[in-house]
Design a protein around this motif. Structure first.
Motif, short mmCIF file in Angstrom:
data_model
loop_
_atom_site.label_atom_id
_atom_site.label_comp_id
_atom_site.label_asym_id
_atom_site.label_seq_id
_atom_site.Cartn_x
_atom_site.Cartn_y
_atom_site.Cartn_z
N PRO A 275 5.37 1.53 -8.36
CA PRO A 275 5.20 2.28 -7.10
C PRO A 275 3.81 2.11 -6.49
O PRO A 275 3.68 2.05 -5.26
N ALA A 276 2.78 1.98 -7.33
CA ALA A 276 1.43 1.81 -6.80
C ALA A 276 1.26 0.45 -6.12
O ALA A 276 0.66 0.36 -5.05
N VAL A 277 1.81 -0.58 -6.72
CA VAL A 277 1.71 -1.91 -6.12
C VAL A 277 2.45 -1.94 -4.78
O VAL A 277 1.92 -2.44 -3.77
N LEU A 278 3.66 -1.38 -4.76
CA LEU A 278 4.41 -1.33 -3.49
C LEU A 278 3.69 -0.47 -2.46
O LEU A 278 3.68 -0.79 -1.26
N GLY A 279 3.09 0.63 -2.90
CA GLY A 279 2.34 1.48 -1.97
C GLY A 279 1.14 0.77 -1.38
O GLY A 279 0.86 0.87 -0.19
N HIS A 280 0.42 0.01 -2.22
CA HIS A 280 -0.74 -0.73 -1.70
C HIS A 280 -0.31 -1.87 -0.77
O HIS A 280 -1.00 -2.15 0.22
N VAL A 281 0.81 -2.51 -1.08
CA VAL A 281 1.33 -3.55 -0.17
C VAL A 281 1.71 -2.92 1.17
O VAL A 281 1.40 -3.47 2.24
N ALA A 282 2.37 -1.76 1.13
CA ALA A 282 2.73 -1.07 2.38
C ALA A 282 1.47 -0.67 3.15
O ALA A 282 1.44 -0.77 4.39
#
Length: 159
Positions: free
Chosen positions: A29-36
């Motif tokens: 979730p953190a990686v996807l959040g940072h990509v977003a």
């Protein structure tokens, strides 16, 4: 606050979820959040640097809320909240801070991270059920004093 969240909640969640699933919930979730955050920042045309473990800790807090649901959790001293209420409070506080400071990329990253953590932990999306009506308890059986003493003892009773 991040280190306190990692120290207390992450250790409990690692035991509850298992190491492999916990690492997925912590990092994905953190990686996807940072990509977003990066995508929204690029679309808005401003430079926004995303770093740190804030989204990971928020994902663990959401996992704590989903896993322990209505279990009372002692937060601080005598403050006891349901686990999901505690998680919702922290997520709302994070979103409120980002809203007030107008950090739109960070807000999108937080929402993506929270939703991904919720989905990965198997959240059902059920609203809080109303409490069941309390049934009146049966009236207590009235006790009576038995006659006793020398010569007056009924053989059916031990006293």
């Amino acid at each position: 606050i991040n280190i306190i969240g990692v120290w207390f909640l992450a250790s409990a969640m690692e035991v509850a979820l298992g190491r492999a699933r916990f690492l997925v919930v912590f990092f994905f979730p953190a990686v996807l959040g940072h990509v977003a955050q990066g995508v929204v920042s690029a679309l808005l045309g401003n430079a926004f640097v995303a770093a740190g473990c804030g989204l990971s800790v928020l994902a663990v807090i959401v996992a704590f809320g989903v896993h322990y649901d209505r279990t009372p959790a002692r937060i601080w001293g005598r403050l006891i909240l349901p686990a999901r209420g505690f998680a919702a409070l922290l997520v709302a506080f994070s979103l409120l801070v980002e809203l007030v400071s107008r950090q739109w990329p960070a807000m999108v990253g937080t929402v993506v991270s929270v939703l991904m953590s919720y989905v990965l932990c198997g959240g059902k999306g059920e609203p809080i059920a109303p409490s069941k009506p309390v049934r009146p308890s049966r009236p207590r059986v009235q006790m009576q004093v038995l006659e006793g003493g020398k010569g007056k003892t009924d053989p059916r009773y031990l006293n």
